[in-house]
Design an enzyme around this catalytic site. Structure first.
Site, mmCIF file in Angstrom:
data_model
loop_
_atom_site.group_PDB
_atom_site.id
_atom_site.type_symbol
_atom_site.label_atom_id
_atom_site.label_comp_id
_atom_site.label_asym_id
_atom_site.label_seq_id
_atom_site.Cartn_x
_atom_site.Cartn_y
_atom_site.Cartn_z
ATOM 1 N N HIS A 173 0.831 -1.200 0.000
ATOM 2 C CA HIS A 173 0.000 0.000 0.000
ATOM 3 C C HIS A 173 0.863 1.246 0.000
ATOM 4 C CE1 HIS A 173 -4.171 -1.521 1.496
ATOM 5 N NE2 HIS A 173 -3.577 -2.428 0.752
ATOM 6 N N GLU A 207 -6.535 -0.463 -5.870
ATOM 7 C CA GLU A 207 -7.505 0.397 -5.204
ATOM 8 C C GLU A 207 -7.092 1.854 -5.397
ATOM 9 O OE1 GLU A 207 -9.022 -1.838 -1.311
ATOM 10 O OE2 GLU A 207 -6.840 -1.810 -1.485
#
Length: 334
Positions: free
Chosen positions: A38, A107
């Site tokens: 991430h 995402e």
């Protein structure tokens, strides 16, 4: 053989602390360690987001046995697929047979903050398929010229490649991406905590359909389930620990358009603990815990990677080493 792994929770811990947990997981008897990739964590306060690629290199040097990989990395926006192919070829050369490339379609909260315009699902899926193809071609050949819709290379060569190709695991939570995993993946990754019917009636049949189109079956693949577990001898503590990952309990509608960890944290902290616990196997009894975990084995999953939500990962690893892993190993005939 069934495998049992540890999910290194990169969103919660600084790089050095996270590394020590990965090392501890090997000592405790876990078979694998997977880390997310991430740019931003799910929550701002106390959040972390160490880069997966250098972190995996450090973990490989500190460990001897565990398989390591990403769950998951997105090879389409922050990284050009060629960069991913290059990095994992190097990792695979450093530790042959111990590296897995786990990938997903991504995402927005990890890409949009860098000024990337987040496209619709159709384009993301097309990019994802093309990225996988390019990575495979770069690993297989030399002087690779690739003319895709989204990516191009011109006489590109990755010079340092392991003798044994790094396996690619494709992550999916819907039927189209799952069929793709069946066609092109060495493994399949999905996450727990959703209705049983999603796995047995949608995802696993789609995986088998995709595999059949490639002339193989799901028995040729590693089926990995990232199992969300909150296990502690103190049940109240196990329940409360799920608050750290409350964002997982937000519905798609609640999360749509949210790309800021500060806002994601606000939304998650507003949830009651009953909702934050809904995605997790919450237990204080090892026998009951193993029974619930084993439901995924009964569905056909062959590689369970355990993700615990609490801030004391050392406690979780010790409890699993003492109470859970021995029971899982015994039940698996190991």
């Amino acid at each position: 053989m069934l495998q049992f792994g540890y999910k290194a929770s990169a969103e919660q811990f600084a790089p050095r602390e996270l590394l020590e947990y990965g090392v501890a997981a090997e000592r405790a008897g876990f078979d694998s360690v997977f880390v997310s990739d991430h740019l931003q964590p799910w929550r701002h306060t106390g959040g972390h987001a160490p880069a997966a690629l250098p972190w995996l290199g450090a973990l490989l040097e500190r460990t001897e046995r565990v398989t390591v990989g990403t769950s998951v990395l997105t090879p389409t926006f922050r990284y050009h697929p060629g960069v991913v192919a290059h990095a994992f070829a190097t990792l695979g050369s450093l530790a042959p047979g111990r590296v897995i490339l786990g990938i997903g379609s991504g995402e927005a909260m990890n890409e949009a903050p860098l000024g990337i315009e987040w496209p619709d699902g159709k384009e993301r899926f097309a990019r994802f398929k093309e990225a996988i193809q390019l990575i495979q071609e770069l690993w297989a050949g030399e002087r690779v010229t690739f003319e895709g819709t989204h990516y191009r290379t011109e006489q590109a060569t990755i010079y340092d490649r392991p003798d044994e190709r790094v396996p690619i695991y494709v992550a999916a939570s819907g039927p189209a991406a799952t069929r793709l995993a069946g066609r092109v993946g060495d493994g399949f990754i999905t996450t727990s905590g959703k209705g049983r019917e999603l796995y047995t009636e949608t995802l696993l049949p789609a995986l088998a359909e995709g595999a059949a189109k490639a002339g193989r079956s799901t028995t040729d693949m590693d089926l990995m389930m990232e199992v969300k577990v909150s296990f502690d001898t103190d049940r109240a503590r196990a329940l409360e620990d799920t608050r750290y990952w409350g964002a997982l309990a937000l519905s798609s509608e609640e999360k749509t358009g949210v790309e800021d960890p500060v806002e994601m944290e606000r939304l998650a902290d507003a949830l009651p603990v009953e909702r934050t616990a809904s995605r997790w196997i919450v237990s204080d009894d090892a026998e009951e815990h193993v029974e619930r975990v084993w439901e995924y084995v009964d569905m056909g999953f062959t590689h369970l990677v355990f993700h615990a939500p609490g801030p004391d990962q050392g406690r979780f690893i010790d409890l699993y080493r003492e109470q859970v892993l021995p029971r899982l190993h015994a039940r698996a005939g190991r």
